[in-house]
Design a protein around this motif. Structure first.
Motif, PDB file in Angstrom:
ATOM      1  N   ALA A 242       0.843  -1.194   0.000  1.00 31.73           N
ATOM      2  CA  ALA A 242       0.000   0.000   0.000  1.00 31.73           C
ATOM      3  C   ALA A 242       0.877   1.242   0.000  1.00 31.73           C
ATOM      4  O   ALA A 242       1.882   1.312   0.702  1.00 31.73           O
ATOM      5  N   LEU A 243       0.461   2.213  -0.788  1.00 39.25           N
ATOM      6  CA  LEU A 243       1.293   3.390  -0.988  1.00 39.25           C
ATOM      7  C   LEU A 243       0.619   4.672  -0.526  1.00 39.25           C
ATOM      8  O   LEU A 243       1.223   5.495   0.163  1.00 39.25           O
ATOM      9  N   CYS A 244      -0.650   4.838  -0.875  1.00 37.78           N
ATOM     10  CA  CYS A 244      -1.281   6.147  -0.708  1.00 37.78           C
ATOM     11  C   CYS A 244      -2.788   5.988  -0.556  1.00 37.78           C
ATOM     12  O   CYS A 244      -3.414   5.224  -1.301  1.00 37.78           O
ATOM     13  N   VAL A 245      -3.372   6.703   0.402  1.00 32.39           N
ATOM     14  CA  VAL A 245      -4.825   6.767   0.555  1.00 32.39           C
ATOM     15  C   VAL A 245      -5.339   7.933  -0.282  1.00 32.39           C
ATOM     16  O   VAL A 245      -4.817   9.047  -0.190  1.00 32.39           O
ATOM     17  N   ILE A 246      -6.357   7.670  -1.100  1.00 29.11           N
ATOM     18  CA  ILE A 246      -6.879   8.694  -2.001  1.00 29.11           C
ATOM     19  C   ILE A 246      -8.354   8.973  -1.704  1.00 29.11           C
ATOM     20  O   ILE A 246      -8.920   8.414  -0.780  1.00 29.11           O
ATOM     21  N   ASP A 247      -8.966   9.818  -2.512  1.00 31.70           N
ATOM     22  CA  ASP A 247     -10.368  10.219  -2.392  1.00 31.70           C
ATOM     23  C   ASP A 247     -10.652  10.763  -0.993  1.00 31.70           C
ATOM     24  O   ASP A 247     -11.303  10.124  -0.170  1.00 31.70           O
ATOM     25  N   LEU A 248     -10.187  11.966  -0.761  1.00 28.96           N
ATOM     26  CA  LEU A 248     -10.232  12.568   0.573  1.00 28.96           C
ATOM     27  C   LEU A 248     -11.421  13.491   0.779  1.00 28.96           C
ATOM     28  O   LEU A 248     -11.455  14.248   1.748  1.00 28.96           O
ATOM     29  N   ASP A 249     -12.411  13.420  -0.085  1.00 23.79           N
ATOM     30  CA  ASP A 249     -13.533  14.361  -0.015  1.00 23.79           C
ATOM     31  C   ASP A 249     -14.332  14.245   1.276  1.00 23.79           C
ATOM     32  O   ASP A 249     -14.934  15.224   1.726  1.00 23.79           O
ATOM     33  N   THR A 250     -14.381  13.050   1.852  1.00 22.39           N
ATOM     34  CA  THR A 250     -15.207  12.855   3.050  1.00 22.39           C
ATOM     35  C   THR A 250     -14.389  12.850   4.336  1.00 22.39           C
ATOM     36  O   THR A 250     -14.849  12.369   5.369  1.00 22.39           O
ATOM     37  N   ILE A 251     -13.183  13.399   4.289  1.00 21.33           N
ATOM     38  CA  ILE A 251     -12.408  13.560   5.523  1.00 21.33           C
ATOM     39  C   ILE A 251     -13.168  14.488   6.475  1.00 21.33           C
ATOM     40  O   ILE A 251     -13.563  15.586   6.094  1.00 21.33           O
ATOM     41  N   MET A 252     -13.373  13.995   7.694  1.00 22.99           N
ATOM     42  CA  MET A 252     -14.134  14.757   8.691  1.00 22.99           C
ATOM     43  C   MET A 252     -13.714  14.288  10.079  1.00 22.99           C
ATOM     44  O   MET A 252     -13.032  13.283  10.218  1.00 22.99           O
ATOM     45  N   PRO A 253     -14.157  14.985  11.118  1.00 19.53           N
ATOM     46  CA  PRO A 253     -13.998  14.446  12.472  1.00 19.53           C
ATOM     47  C   PRO A 253     -14.924  13.246  12.638  1.00 19.53           C
ATOM     48  O   PRO A 253     -16.069  13.258  12.169  1.00 19.53           O
ATOM     49  N   GLY A 254     -14.441  12.196  13.283  1.00 21.21           N
ATOM     50  CA  GLY A 254     -15.275  11.012  13.486  1.00 21.21           C
ATOM     51  C   GLY A 254     -14.598  10.007  14.387  1.00 21.21           C
ATOM     52  O   GLY A 254     -13.650  10.333  15.108  1.00 21.21           O
ATOM     53  N   ALA A 255     -15.066   8.781  14.316  1.00 17.90           N
ATOM     54  CA  ALA A 255     -14.528   7.696  15.146  1.00 17.90           C
ATOM     55  C   ALA A 255     -13.681   6.769  14.288  1.00 17.90           C
ATOM     56  O   ALA A 255     -14.089   6.369  13.195  1.00 17.90           O
ATOM     57  N   SER A 256     -12.509   6.413  14.798  1.00 19.82           N
ATOM     58  CA  SER A 256     -11.628   5.500  14.072  1.00 19.82           C
ATOM     59  C   SER A 256     -12.324   4.176  13.777  1.00 19.82           C
ATOM     60  O   SER A 256     -12.086   3.557  12.732  1.00 19.82           O
ATOM     61  N   VAL A 257     -13.192   3.747  14.689  1.00 17.76           N
ATOM     62  CA  VAL A 257     -13.851   2.447  14.515  1.00 17.76           C
ATOM     63  C   VAL A 257     -14.839   2.473  13.354  1.00 17.76           C
ATOM     64  O   VAL A 257     -15.194   1.419  12.821  1.00 17.76           O
ATOM     65  N   PHE A 258     -15.288   3.666  12.941  1.00 19.75           N
ATOM     66  CA  PHE A 258     -16.166   3.748  11.780  1.00 19.75           C
ATOM     67  C   PHE A 258     -15.385   3.428  10.501  1.00 19.75           C
ATOM     68  O   PHE A 258     -15.881   2.722   9.618  1.00 19.75           O
ATOM     69  N   ASP A 259     -14.176   3.976  10.376  1.00 23.66           N
ATOM     70  CA  ASP A 259     -13.346   3.669   9.210  1.00 23.66           C
ATOM     71  C   ASP A 259     -13.024   2.180   9.154  1.00 23.66           C
ATOM     72  O   ASP A 259     -13.122   1.540   8.103  1.00 23.66           O
ATOM     73  N   TYR A 260     -12.625   1.631  10.286  1.00 20.74           N
ATOM     74  CA  TYR A 260     -12.340   0.188  10.369  1.00 20.74           C
ATOM     75  C   TYR A 260     -13.594  -0.609  10.011  1.00 20.74           C
ATOM     76  O   TYR A 260     -13.554  -1.539   9.195  1.00 20.74           O
ATOM     77  N   GLY A 261     -14.709  -0.247  10.618  1.00 19.17           N
ATOM     78  CA  GLY A 261     -15.937  -1.007  10.448  1.00 19.17           C
ATOM     79  C   GLY A 261     -16.462  -0.996   9.033  1.00 19.17           C
ATOM     80  O   GLY A 261     -16.971  -2.015   8.539  1.00 19.17           O
ATOM     81  N   ASP A 262     -16.352   0.130   8.336  1.00 16.16           N
ATOM     82  CA  ASP A 262     -16.855   0.199   6.977  1.00 16.16           C
ATOM     83  C   ASP A 262     -16.021  -0.668   6.045  1.00 16.16           C
ATOM     84  O   ASP A 262     -16.539  -1.242   5.085  1.00 16.16           O
ATOM     85  N   SER A 263     -14.729  -0.790   6.315  1.00 12.68           N
ATOM     86  CA  SER A 263     -13.880  -1.687   5.532  1.00 12.68           C
ATOM     87  C   SER A 263     -14.306  -3.138   5.713  1.00 12.68           C
ATOM     88  O   SER A 263     -14.351  -3.911   4.753  1.00 12.68           O
TER      89      SER A 263
END
Length: 374
Positions: A242-263
């Motif tokens: 893995a090199l780079c995270v893209i599509d940053l339009d929805t960057i916001m304050p939130g919970a880390s577990v939401f990012d993990y959970g959606d994956s």
């Protein structure tokens, strides 16, 4: 021809947009690029001397993103922070995070009109992104990337960011919208959804678990990506890393577990998102484990014990919320999600709820896997 791209005739409109940016050299080509459904994306090829340079030109959809200035402000602040970290670690900031060109007026985007804003970023060379999990290693690499993204931004003050889509993962708000849709029943569909409505109501007590932890400061607000699918990670063509995270339009304050959970919701399901044969829907524990391992390795100890403890709940809640949104849209007449067939959103809802039920059956195993790597 670049894979995923299609050569297009440059219109006067596109040419005018390109002329707003400081792009050196002679334009050699312009191709449609990517598989996104919200923004229009083009790959630009320029030649400067003997060197070929590529850029991504993108129209940001103002009908979806109402606050373009806030959105681009978020991206600019976060990518500046990432570049500093990458440079300090002797990395390559032009490949390991997105890099945007300025307009001739010194802005990060060109505002064509109230509905359309345009931006240009440098193309990440010799790397690819994938729409589906073809092999476990790719899922593992995406997990490491999103975990690393969390670690790199762990010291960034999330409160400085604006909500590009207000209440995006505020599950209690989504639940209230759902209840109003059931009561209104504008399309007279509630009767055929009794089992699904009951499924949601039986889990009412869990809807606010994560938001309550955030609001009571028992879990920190983080900089979250909010669209952590595999195709939002660039993977190096040579190393496979893995090199780079893209599509940053929805960057916001939130919970880390939401990012993990959606994956997990997206990548560890054994079936397609709209599978009609629910016997094919289940949580793949091997994929759940490989993602958990990669995500926590990428985080490198930056998560709190409470965040780690709540990772399984993040997976369950994101899946439940997604099903809730599909069901709400079905009750309201399919006004938000695009459908390809009758009852498409109801099928999507049922798939998500079947996955939630399987998670509940495998809850102890999920917790044990998280403990194993924490």
């Amino acid at each position: 021809m670049t894979e995923g791209a299609k050569m297009v005739q440059v219109s006067d409109r596109i040419q005018k947009v390109m002329d707003q940016f400081e792009i050196a050299g002679e334009r050699m080509g312009c191709e449609r690029y990517g598989s996104g459904h919200i923004n229009d994306t083009f790959l630009l090829v320029y030649r400067e001397g003997n060197e070929e340079k590529k850029y991504v030109l993108q129209r940001v959809n103002g009908e979806v993103f109402k606050d373009i200035d806030g959105l681009m402000g978020n991206i600019s602040r976060v990518t500046r922070h990432l570049r500093k970290k990458i440079i300090a670690a002797n990395g390559d900031p032009d490949r390991e995070t997105l890099s945007f060109l300025l307009t001739k007026e010194g802005r990060s985007y060109y505002l064509e009109n109230a509905q359309n804003a345009w931006r240009v970023s440098r193309f990440v060379t010799n790397a690819s992104c994938y729409d589906v999990v073809k092999k476990p290693e790719d899922f593992y690499q995406s997990a490491r990337a999103f975990g690393h993204f969390q670690r790199m931004l762990a010291d960034y003050p999330a409160e400085e960011l604006v909500e590009t889509i207000p209440d995006f993962h505020n599950t209690p708000v989504r639940f209230e919208t759902f209840k109003r849709a059931v009561l209104a029943d504008v399309c007279h569909r509630a009767a055929e959804c009794e089992a699904e409505i009951r499924f949601v109501m039986e889990r009412e007590a869990e809807m606010g678990v994560i938001m309550e932890l955030l609001q009571n400061k028992k879990m920190p607000y983080r900089v979250t990506h909010n669209d952590t699918k595999l195709n939002n990670v660039m993977i190096d063509d040579l190393s496979g890393e893995a090199l780079c995270v893209i599509d940053l339009d929805t960057i916001m304050p939130g919970a880390s577990v939401f990012d993990y959970g959606d994956s997990i919701r997206f990548g560890a399901n054994t079936a397609e998102e709209d599978e009609t044969d629910l016997t094919r829907v289940s949580l793949s524990l091997p994929l759940f484990e490989i993602y958990t391992k990669g995500f926590l390795e990428g985080c490198e100890g930056s998560l709190t014990p409470k965040e780690i403890e709540m990772l399984p709940m993040g997976a369950k809640l994101m899946t439940l919320e997604c099903g809730l949104r599909f069901l709400t849209d079905y009750l309201q007449g399919d006004t938000y999600f695009k459908i390809q067939r009758e009852k498409h959103n109801l099928d999507r809802c049922r798939t998500q709820f079947a996955l939630v039920a399987d998670m509940e059956a495998k809850w102890q195993q999920m917790q044990e896997i998280v403990q194993k790597y924490s």
